[in-house]
Design a protein around this motif. Structure first.
Motif, mmCIF file in Angstrom:
data_model
loop_
_atom_site.group_PDB
_atom_site.id
_atom_site.type_symbol
_atom_site.label_atom_id
_atom_site.label_comp_id
_atom_site.label_asym_id
_atom_site.label_seq_id
_atom_site.Cartn_x
_atom_site.Cartn_y
_atom_site.Cartn_z
ATOM 1 N N LEU A 57 49.607 40.212 39.244
ATOM 2 C CA LEU A 57 48.180 40.407 38.965
ATOM 3 C C LEU A 57 47.972 41.001 37.575
ATOM 4 O O LEU A 57 47.081 40.575 36.837
ATOM 5 C CB LEU A 57 47.550 41.301 40.037
ATOM 6 C CG LEU A 57 47.273 40.612 41.370
ATOM 7 C CD1 LEU A 57 47.060 41.629 42.465
ATOM 8 C CD2 LEU A 57 46.072 39.701 41.238
ATOM 9 N N ASP A 58 48.796 41.979 37.210
ATOM 10 C CA ASP A 58 48.682 42.586 35.880
ATOM 11 C C ASP A 58 48.956 41.563 34.782
ATOM 12 O O ASP A 58 48.274 41.541 33.752
ATOM 13 C CB ASP A 58 49.642 43.771 35.748
ATOM 14 C CG ASP A 58 49.195 44.971 36.557
ATOM 15 O OD1 ASP A 58 47.988 45.073 36.850
ATOM 16 O OD2 ASP A 58 50.055 45.810 36.913
ATOM 17 N N VAL A 61 46.035 39.279 34.263
ATOM 18 C CA VAL A 61 44.962 39.915 33.490
ATOM 19 C C VAL A 61 45.259 39.813 32.001
ATOM 20 O O VAL A 61 44.384 39.447 31.209
ATOM 21 C CB VAL A 61 44.780 41.391 33.906
ATOM 22 C CG1 VAL A 61 43.858 42.113 32.946
ATOM 23 C CG2 VAL A 61 44.238 41.472 35.311
ATOM 24 N N LYS A 68 39.908 41.773 34.899
ATOM 25 C CA LYS A 68 40.618 43.005 35.248
ATOM 26 C C LYS A 68 40.060 43.656 36.511
ATOM 27 O O LYS A 68 40.817 44.226 37.300
ATOM 28 C CB LYS A 68 40.611 43.993 34.087
ATOM 29 C CG LYS A 68 39.256 44.517 33.696
ATOM 30 C CD LYS A 68 39.373 45.525 32.574
ATOM 31 C CE LYS A 68 38.025 46.122 32.269
ATOM 32 N NZ LYS A 68 38.104 47.209 31.308
ATOM 33 N N ALA A 71 41.459 41.766 39.526
ATOM 34 C CA ALA A 71 42.847 42.154 39.765
ATOM 35 C C ALA A 71 42.914 43.537 40.405
ATOM 36 O O ALA A 71 43.698 43.756 41.336
ATOM 37 C CB ALA A 71 43.629 42.133 38.464
ATOM 38 N N LYS A 74 41.960 43.229 44.059
ATOM 39 C CA LYS A 74 43.019 42.606 44.857
ATOM 40 C C LYS A 74 44.186 43.564 45.056
ATOM 41 O O LYS A 74 44.750 43.657 46.149
ATOM 42 C CB LYS A 74 43.495 41.313 44.189
ATOM 43 C CG LYS A 74 42.498 40.179 44.292
ATOM 44 C CD LYS A 74 43.009 38.922 43.602
ATOM 45 C CE LYS A 74 41.971 37.845 43.549
ATOM 46 N NZ LYS A 74 41.940 37.000 44.721
ATOM 47 N N LYS A 75 44.562 44.281 44.001
ATOM 48 C CA LYS A 75 45.653 45.251 44.104
ATOM 49 C C LYS A 75 45.304 46.345 45.104
ATOM 50 O O LYS A 75 46.143 46.758 45.920
ATOM 51 C CB LYS A 75 45.943 45.874 42.736
ATOM 52 C CG LYS A 75 46.681 44.944 41.804
ATOM 53 C CD LYS A 75 46.731 45.445 40.377
ATOM 54 C CE LYS A 75 47.413 46.757 40.219
ATOM 55 N NZ LYS A 75 47.577 47.141 38.797
#
Length: 89
Positions: A57-58, A61, A68, A71, A74-75
């Protein structure tokens, strides 16, 4: 098909970028799905898979594939699933 040289180049560039972005987005979805499957199966490897999903995910981004805030959301949800699975276990 465009006639102007710069427009022809843009079409080529866009098509290669589209393929690269699609592959990266697919890898992102795969990482997230692997983690969710592991959580559902109470797999002991879920902590490592969570780390991989967060990293994917990072990276998405930084490459501009995902916003961002998306993400981060979701994280957060993945971490919440992980914590609830470990709490009940």
């Amino acid at each position: 098909m465009p006639n102007i040289k710069s427009a022809i180049k843009r079409v080529k560039t866009i098509s290669t970028r589209t393929l690269r972005n699609a592959a990266a987005k697919s890898a992102l979805r795969t990482a997230v799905k692997k983690f969710e499957v592991a959580i559902a199966a109470n797999d002991a490897n879920s902590a490592a898979l969570l780390k991989q999903a967060n990293r994917a995910l990072d990276k998405a981004v930084t490459k501009g594939l995902v916003h961002k805030n998306t993400a981060a959301r979701k994280k957060s949800r993945l971490t919440k699933k992980f914590n609830q699975a470990n709490l009940s276990a």
